[in-house]
Design a protein around this motif. Structure first.
Motif, mmCIF file in Angstrom:
data_model
loop_
_atom_site.group_PDB
_atom_site.id
_atom_site.type_symbol
_atom_site.label_atom_id
_atom_site.label_comp_id
_atom_site.label_asym_id
_atom_site.label_seq_id
_atom_site.Cartn_x
_atom_site.Cartn_y
_atom_site.Cartn_z
ATOM 1 N N ASP A 120 0.846 -1.191 0.000
ATOM 2 C CA ASP A 120 0.000 0.000 0.000
ATOM 3 C C ASP A 120 0.881 1.241 0.000
ATOM 4 O OD1 ASP A 120 -2.242 -1.515 0.019
ATOM 5 O OD2 ASP A 120 -2.594 -1.346 2.180
ATOM 6 N N ALA A 121 0.818 2.012 -1.099
ATOM 7 C CA ALA A 121 1.599 3.240 -1.169
ATOM 8 C C ALA A 121 0.863 4.358 -0.427
ATOM 9 C CB ALA A 121 1.842 3.636 -2.614
ATOM 10 N N ALA A 122 -0.433 4.241 -0.352
ATOM 11 C CA ALA A 122 -1.288 5.165 0.382
ATOM 12 C C ALA A 122 -2.551 4.392 0.715
ATOM 13 C CB ALA A 122 -1.610 6.403 -0.465
ATOM 14 N N TYR A 123 -3.423 5.004 1.545
ATOM 15 C CA TYR A 123 -4.611 4.247 1.943
ATOM 16 C C TYR A 123 -5.495 3.906 0.753
ATOM 17 C CZ TYR A 123 -8.012 7.983 1.395
ATOM 18 O OH TYR A 123 -8.837 8.917 0.876
ATOM 19 N N ASP A 124 -5.348 4.681 -0.338
ATOM 20 C CA ASP A 124 -6.200 4.450 -1.501
ATOM 21 C C ASP A 124 -5.409 4.075 -2.748
ATOM 22 O OD1 ASP A 124 -4.986 6.879 -1.844
ATOM 23 O OD2 ASP A 124 -6.801 7.952 -2.412
ATOM 24 N N ARG A 125 -4.147 3.654 -2.557
ATOM 25 C CA ARG A 125 -3.323 3.382 -3.715
ATOM 26 C C ARG A 125 -2.385 2.208 -3.442
ATOM 27 N NH1 ARG A 125 -2.656 5.847 -8.299
ATOM 28 N NH2 ARG A 125 -0.643 6.020 -9.343
ATOM 29 N N ALA A 141 1.148 1.034 -10.430
ATOM 30 C CA ALA A 141 0.388 1.585 -9.305
ATOM 31 C C ALA A 141 -1.080 1.550 -9.678
ATOM 32 C CB ALA A 141 0.830 3.009 -9.003
ATOM 33 N N VAL A 142 -1.902 1.163 -8.760
ATOM 34 C CA VAL A 142 -3.354 1.095 -9.008
ATOM 35 C C VAL A 142 -4.085 1.798 -7.880
ATOM 36 C CG1 VAL A 142 -4.823 -0.602 -10.153
ATOM 37 C CG2 VAL A 142 -2.795 -1.391 -8.900
ATOM 38 N N ASP A 143 -5.086 2.586 -8.267
ATOM 39 C CA ASP A 143 -5.962 3.155 -7.240
ATOM 40 C C ASP A 143 -6.812 2.027 -6.692
ATOM 41 O OD1 ASP A 143 -5.007 5.693 -7.517
ATOM 42 O OD2 ASP A 143 -6.485 6.255 -9.040
ATOM 43 N N LYS A 144 -6.891 1.967 -5.383
ATOM 44 C CA LYS A 144 -7.674 0.901 -4.784
ATOM 45 C C LYS A 144 -9.161 1.249 -4.839
ATOM 46 C CE LYS A 144 -5.574 0.231 -0.768
ATOM 47 N NZ LYS A 144 -5.229 -0.541 0.435
ATOM 48 N N ALA A 145 -9.977 0.226 -4.796
ATOM 49 C CA ALA A 145 -11.419 0.429 -4.810
ATOM 50 C C ALA A 145 -11.849 0.930 -3.443
ATOM 51 C CB ALA A 145 -12.117 -0.875 -5.144
ATOM 52 N N ILE A 146 -11.869 2.244 -3.299
ATOM 53 C CA ILE A 146 -12.304 2.827 -2.029
ATOM 54 C C ILE A 146 -13.735 3.321 -2.210
ATOM 55 C CG2 ILE A 146 -11.922 4.695 -0.382
ATOM 56 C CD1 ILE A 146 -9.739 2.670 -0.221
ATOM 57 N N ASP A 147 -14.575 2.910 -1.297
ATOM 58 C CA ASP A 147 -15.949 3.384 -1.309
ATOM 59 C C ASP A 147 -16.044 4.631 -0.448
ATOM 60 O OD1 ASP A 147 -17.642 2.057 -2.900
ATOM 61 O OD2 ASP A 147 -18.475 0.745 -1.345
ATOM 62 N N PHE A 148 -16.482 5.730 -1.045
ATOM 63 C CA PHE A 148 -16.720 6.931 -0.260
ATOM 64 C C PHE A 148 -18.170 6.885 0.166
ATOM 65 C CE2 PHE A 148 -13.208 7.820 -2.941
ATOM 66 C CZ PHE A 148 -12.377 8.639 -2.214
ATOM 67 N N ARG A 149 -18.397 6.969 1.428
ATOM 68 C CA ARG A 149 -19.791 6.934 1.892
ATOM 69 C C ARG A 149 -20.038 8.043 2.887
ATOM 70 N NH1 ARG A 149 -19.941 0.674 3.534
ATOM 71 N NH2 ARG A 149 -18.938 -0.075 1.643
ATOM 72 N N LEU A 150 -21.283 8.361 3.021
ATOM 73 C CA LEU A 150 -21.694 9.241 4.106
ATOM 74 C C LEU A 150 -22.342 8.352 5.154
ATOM 75 C CD1 LEU A 150 -23.303 12.293 2.299
ATOM 76 C CD2 LEU A 150 -21.025 12.093 3.281
ATOM 77 N N ALA A 151 -21.959 8.560 6.376
ATOM 78 C CA ALA A 151 -22.570 7.792 7.452
ATOM 79 C C ALA A 151 -23.392 8.749 8.292
ATOM 80 C CB ALA A 151 -21.502 7.134 8.299
ATOM 81 N N ARG A 152 -24.603 8.325 8.643
ATOM 82 C CA ARG A 152 -25.414 9.149 9.510
ATOM 83 C C ARG A 152 -25.664 8.405 10.816
ATOM 84 N NH1 ARG A 152 -31.562 11.420 8.697
ATOM 85 N NH2 ARG A 152 -31.300 13.214 10.043
ATOM 86 N N THR A 153 -25.489 9.098 11.887
ATOM 87 C CA THR A 153 -25.815 8.530 13.186
ATOM 88 C C THR A 153 -26.536 9.594 13.982
ATOM 89 O OG1 THR A 153 -23.811 7.200 13.097
ATOM 90 C CG2 THR A 153 -24.875 7.383 15.229
ATOM 91 N N SER A 154 -27.682 9.240 14.519
ATOM 92 C CA SER A 154 -28.333 10.166 15.426
ATOM 93 C C SER A 154 -28.807 9.397 16.640
ATOM 94 C CB SER A 154 -29.479 10.912 14.751
ATOM 95 O OG SER A 154 -30.192 10.065 13.901
ATOM 96 N N GLY A 155 -29.000 10.100 17.712
ATOM 97 C CA GLY A 155 -29.418 9.414 18.925
ATOM 98 C C GLY A 155 -29.695 10.384 20.044
#
Ligand SMILES: [Zn+2]
Length: 422
Positions: A120-125, A141-155
Motif C-alpha cells: 500500500d503506497a497510500a490508503y487508496d493506492r 500503481a493502481v488506485d484501490k477500490a475505495i468506497d466513499f460513503r456518508l454515514a449518519r448517526t443520530s441518537g
C-alpha cells in the motif's frame, strides 16, 4: 434504490448500497499475477502462484524482507530500484505489509521465482513491481477500490455527547471534532440535559473488504438542546477553505469558546444536582468545568498571555488578554504548556495547559473566568463578535447546498452508511 444529489455527487441509498461496484473498474491484481506468471490454467491449479504476505519489522528495509523471503540479494536490489518511481522503499515502516507472489510451490524458499511485489503506497493506492517476459521488473500503481460513503448517526444523549456518540458507532475522532465544532456555542458542562439529541453526517472511506480506512470530514452536525435545534453545515468555499455555518450563513466561529477545554473528557453534568456544577453567580464569579486531571485546556480566543504562574487560591493560573478589553482566566491548573509565559501570543483552541487541583480546590476542575475591564462577568453576557458571514452569490450557493442536504436528511434513516458514487 433511490438516487439523490449531494454536492454534485449522486447518492445511493434506501436498500443495499451498490457496494463492490467500484471494484470492477480496478484492474484485478489476481489477474495480473496470472498473466505475469504466464502459466497455463491447468498448471495454475496444480502449482498455484503463491501470495506470501510479509509484515515489516522494526528496522526492516525492503531488501531485508525480500532476502528473508528467499529472494536473491542482487534481485532484491533490482526490485527496490524498480519500485522507486511509484514508492520510496525508505518509507517502509514496522507493521507495513508487503505481498510477494512467487511462481510456484507452497514454500517461497523452495526455488519459487518472485513475479510480483505489491504494497500500500497510500490508503487508496497500491503500488508494486511485476516481472516482465524478459525477466526485468517494472513498476505499477493502481488506485484501490475505495468506497466513499456518508454515514449518519443520530441518537439521544444519555450520559455525555462523546460517550453516546461513540457508543452509537461514531468514530472517536469524528465525535471529538463534533464537540470542538459546538464548543463555540455550547457549554458542555451545563447546557446538555438528558433527552437532548445529536445528529451527525460524516464521510467514511471503506476498502473493498469493508474495512473503514479513513474517516473524513463532518458534513452536517446538529444538537437539539432543550428542544432547540442547532444545525451546522459544512461549506467548501471557492478558495478551498472549509468551514461550518448555521443555516442562515453565519460562521460557527466566535471570538471566545464557551467550552475552553477538551469537551470529550468532561464529567457529565447529568444527575449531579447534589453536586455543585458551578456556573456564574454572585458567589462564584466564574464557571467550573469538572474533568480528570491532565485534560487539555484551550485558549478561549486569540490573545496574549498576561499571567502564567501561581496566585493564591487560584493555584496555577493563566490569564489571556483578548481584543476589546476582554480577558479570560484559567485557575487550578495542573501544568502549563511548554513555553507558555507572559507576552506569548496564543491562538484560539491552542492548548495552554492541563486541568489540575492546585490552589483552593477540592478536586480536579478548571475554574474559568471572563473579565471585562478587569472585572469578572458572566460569560453569557459578553457580546461575541460573530465570525464570517456568507454573502451574495456565495450565500446562494451555500443555501442550495443546505437545501439538498436537508432533503437528503429527510429521507435517510437515523443510522445508515450511504454509498457515494463519484
Ligand atoms: Zn470555580
Amino acid at each position: 434504490m433511490g438516487a439523490a444529489l449531494y454536492g454534485g455527487w449522486p447518492l445511493w441509498f434506501a436498500g443495499q448500497p451498490p457496494m463492490g461496484d467500484a471494484g470492477a473498474e480496478v484492474p484485478a491484481i489476481a489477474d495480473m499475477a496470472d498473466n505475469a506468471a504466464a502459466s497455463e490454467p491447468d498448471a495454475v491449479v496444480e502449482r498455484p502462484a503463491l501470495d506470501h504476505v510479509v509484515t515489516a519489522r522494526r528496522g526492516d528495509t525492503l531488501i531485508d524482507i525480500l532476502t528473508r523471503a528467499g529472494v536473491h540479494r542482487r534481485e532484491a536490489h533490482e526490485v527496490a530500484s524498480a519500485l522507486r518511481p511509484v514508492y520510496d522503499p525508505r518509507k517502509l515502516g514496522a507493521g507495513d505489509m508487503v505481498t510477494l507472489t512467487f511462481t510456484d510451490g507452497t514454500d517461497p524458499k523452495a526455488a519459487g521465482e518472485l513475479v510480483i511485489l505489491r504494497l500500500d503506497a497510500a490508503y487508496d493506492r497500491e503500488a508494486g513491481v511485476r516481472r516482465g517476459a524478459d525477466g526485468s521488473f517494472a513498476a505499477f500503481a493502481v488506485d484501490k477500490a475505495i468506497d466513499f460513503r456518508l454515514a449518519r448517526t443520530s441518537g439521544t444523549i444519555r450520559s455525555s455527547l462523546y460517550a453516546d456518540g461513540v457508543a452509537a458507532g461514531v468514530p472517536a475522532k469524528v465525535m471529538a471534532a463534533m464537540i470542538r465544532l459546538f464548543s463555540y456555542d455550547v457549554d458542555f458542562q451545563r447546557d446538555l440535559q438528558p433527552g437532548d439529541r445529536f445528529d451527525i453526517l460524516f464521510e467514511r472511506h471503506f476498502a473493498a473488504d469493508e474495512t473503514p480506512v479513513r474517516d473524513g470530514e463532518i458534513v452536517y452536525a446538529a444538537l437539539t438542546l432543550g428542544g432547540n435545534p442547532i444545525g451546522l453545515y459544512r461549506y467548501d468555499g471557492p478558495g478551498g477553505d472549509l468551514d461550518y455555518y448555521t443555516r442562515s450563513g453565519d460562521s460557527v466561529r466566535k471570538t471566545l469558546l464557551r467550552t475552553p477545554i477538551d469537551g470529550a473528557r468532561l464529567s457529565s453534568g447529568f444527575g449531579m444536582r447534589a453536586h455543585p456544577i458551578l456556573g456564574f453567580s454572585v458567589m462564584h464569579k466564574g464557571v467550573d468545568f469538572a474533568a480528570p486531571a491532565g485534560t487539555p485546556i484551550y485558549a478561549a480566543g486569540d490573545g496574549v498571555v498576561e499571567v502564567a504562574g501561581s496566585q493564591g487560591t487560584y493555584g496555577n493560573i493563566v490569564r489571556i488578554r483578548h481584543a476589546n478589553g476582554v480577558a479570560t482566566a484559567y485557575g487550578h491548573m495542573n501544568s502549563f504548556a511548554r513555553g507558555l509565559q507572559r507576552g506569548l501570543a496564543v491562538k484560539q483552541g491552542q492548548v495552554i495547559g492541563t486541568v489540575g487541583t492546585t490552589g483552593r480546590s477540592t478536586g480536579p476542575h478548571l475554574h474559568y473566568e471572563v473579565l471585562k475591564a478587569g472585572h469578572q462577568v458572566n460569560p453569557l453576557s459578553v457580546q461575541m463578535q460573530a465570525g464570517r458571514k456568507l454573502m451574495g452569490r456565495e450565500r446562494d450557493r451555500f443555501r442550495a447546498q443546505c437545501h439538498d442536504l436537508d432533503r437528503l436528511l429527510q429521507d435517510l434513516p437515523a443510522r445508515i452508511n450511504v454509498a457515494l458514487g463519484r
